[in-house]
Design an enzyme around this catalytic site. Structure first.
Site, PDB file in Angstrom:
ATOM      1  CB  CYS A 120      -1.692  10.279  -3.285  1.00 27.67           C
ATOM      2  SG  CYS A 120      -1.545   9.776  -1.553  1.00 27.67           S
ATOM      3  CG  HIS A 258      -1.060   7.014  -5.398  1.00 22.71           C
ATOM      4  ND1 HIS A 258       0.195   7.082  -4.833  1.00 22.71           N
ATOM      5  CD2 HIS A 258      -1.948   6.923  -4.365  1.00 22.71           C
ATOM      6  CE1 HIS A 258       0.066   7.036  -3.517  1.00 22.71           C
ATOM      7  NE2 HIS A 258      -1.217   6.945  -3.212  1.00 22.71           N
ATOM      8  CG  ASN A 288       0.392   5.409  -0.303  1.00 14.40           C
ATOM      9  OD1 ASN A 288       0.983   6.331  -0.849  1.00 14.40           O
ATOM     10  ND2 ASN A 288      -0.905   5.447  -0.050  1.00 14.40           N
TER      11      ASN A 288
END
Length: 331
Positions: A120, A258, A288
């Site tokens: 990420c 993020h 996500n």
């Protein structure tokens, strides 16, 4: 680690692009395949739907996002000298997604192309790498892509992970600019127990006692530990970055974190003492998307008119590795 590079040379984003699958999976749809509920998911994560690949591949989405970014930048494909893809879900161990993208976009053979695996945090790592590499080339343009098909590494019997992740791709075209700031901060805390995904290998090696051993390639996560790591690393990374830049949290126009969990972002805003209105969130409809989440967010912000030239930005990624990284730059 704080990375400054040439203090006279910053990085400018010329264009953005994104691509997400048309197939949207809602929380109610997940209720039919795993023991969960819309209220359980949305109250803990802020997610109500996510886009899931249905015929899309990492390459097809990365290509679409890249083409849109190049068009928005107003440059020719032949002007690109560096291609970096941040991904953990390429279809191949080799060739890299970046090399496949070089072929699909018809880029020059002399282009420097490789992938970055920092989960990420991958996109901000790739931005810093592009900044470094452009100072060693003829200073044209770099294409930086974050792209993931996380649905293929999800265990859809595990309600703690399969409800969180989505698929998609985002891209930016960047060039060096002496009028733009660029600072990068990063760190790593190697821990494969908190967040990991075993590789899938089946061996027929006659000289190894592990012959025919096969590991299931599903993502595994300790959610509470990841949450603690995220809120701690975000504040530490961003505050170190802003101190170096001699900028206060209140001076930042947009925080693009993020998109892992809305509670993480809200907690980070509170700990930084910055207004939550300055923290972009699209997690409700995207979930996500790992390395793709920040470039997708940037493209949605640009196309909606939210970004204005000169706006001060902080981009911050955190996740598997464990890794974290933040960038201070201007739009």
């Amino acid at each position: 680690m704080i990375y400054r590079g040439d203090p006279l040379t910053g990085l400018k984003i010329l264009g953005t692009g994104s691509c997400v699958p048309n197939h949207s999976v809602t929380n109610q749809m997940l209720e039919t395949v795993v023991d969960t509920s819309d209220d359980w998911i949305s109250s803990r994560t802020g997610i109500r739907s996510r886009c899931i690949a249905n015929g899309d591949t990492n390459l097809t989405m990365a290509k679409a996002a890249a083409e849109r970014a190049i068009e928005a930048a107003g440059i020719k494909n032949s002007d690109i000298e560096v291609v970096l893809c941040a991904t953990i879900t390429n279809e191949y161990v080799t060739p890299s997604l970046s090399c496949l993208l070089q072929r699909e976009l018809g880029l020059n053979e002399e282009v420097l192309a490789f992938d970055i695996n920092a989960a990420c945090s991958g996109f901000v790592y790739a931005l810093n790498t592009a900044h470094s590499l452009l100072q060693k080339t003829s200073n044209k343009y770099a294409l930086v892509v974050g792209s993931e098909v996380l649905s293929k590494i999800m265990d859809f019997t595990d309600r703690n992970t399969c409800v969180l992740f989505g698929d998609g791709s985002g891209a930016v075209v960047v060039k060096l600019s002496r009028r733009m700031p660029f600072l990068f901060n990063s760190g790593a805390r190697g821990d494969n127990l908190v967040l990991n995904c075993p590789a899938i290998y089946e061996s027929n090696n006659p000289f190894s006692q592990n012959t025919n051993e096969k590991k299931a390639g599903f993502l595994q996560m300790d959610g509470s530990e990841v949450f603690r790591f995220a809120v701690e690393s975000i504040k530490k990374s961003i505050m170190a970055l802003l101190e170096k830049a001699q900028v206060s949290p209140e001076e930042i126009d947009h925080y693009v974190l993020h998109q892992a969990n809305s509670r993480i972002i809200c907690t980070a805003a509170k700990r930084l003492g910055a207004p939550i209105e300055r923290f972009f969130m699209n997690i409700e409809k995207r979930g996500n998307t790992s390395a793709a989440s920040i470039p997708i967010a940037l493209d949605e912000m640009r196309t909606s008119g939210r970004l204005k030239r000169g706006d001060k930005l902080v981009l911050s990624g955190f996740g598997g590795g464990l890794t974290y990284g933040s960038v201070y730059m201007a739009w």
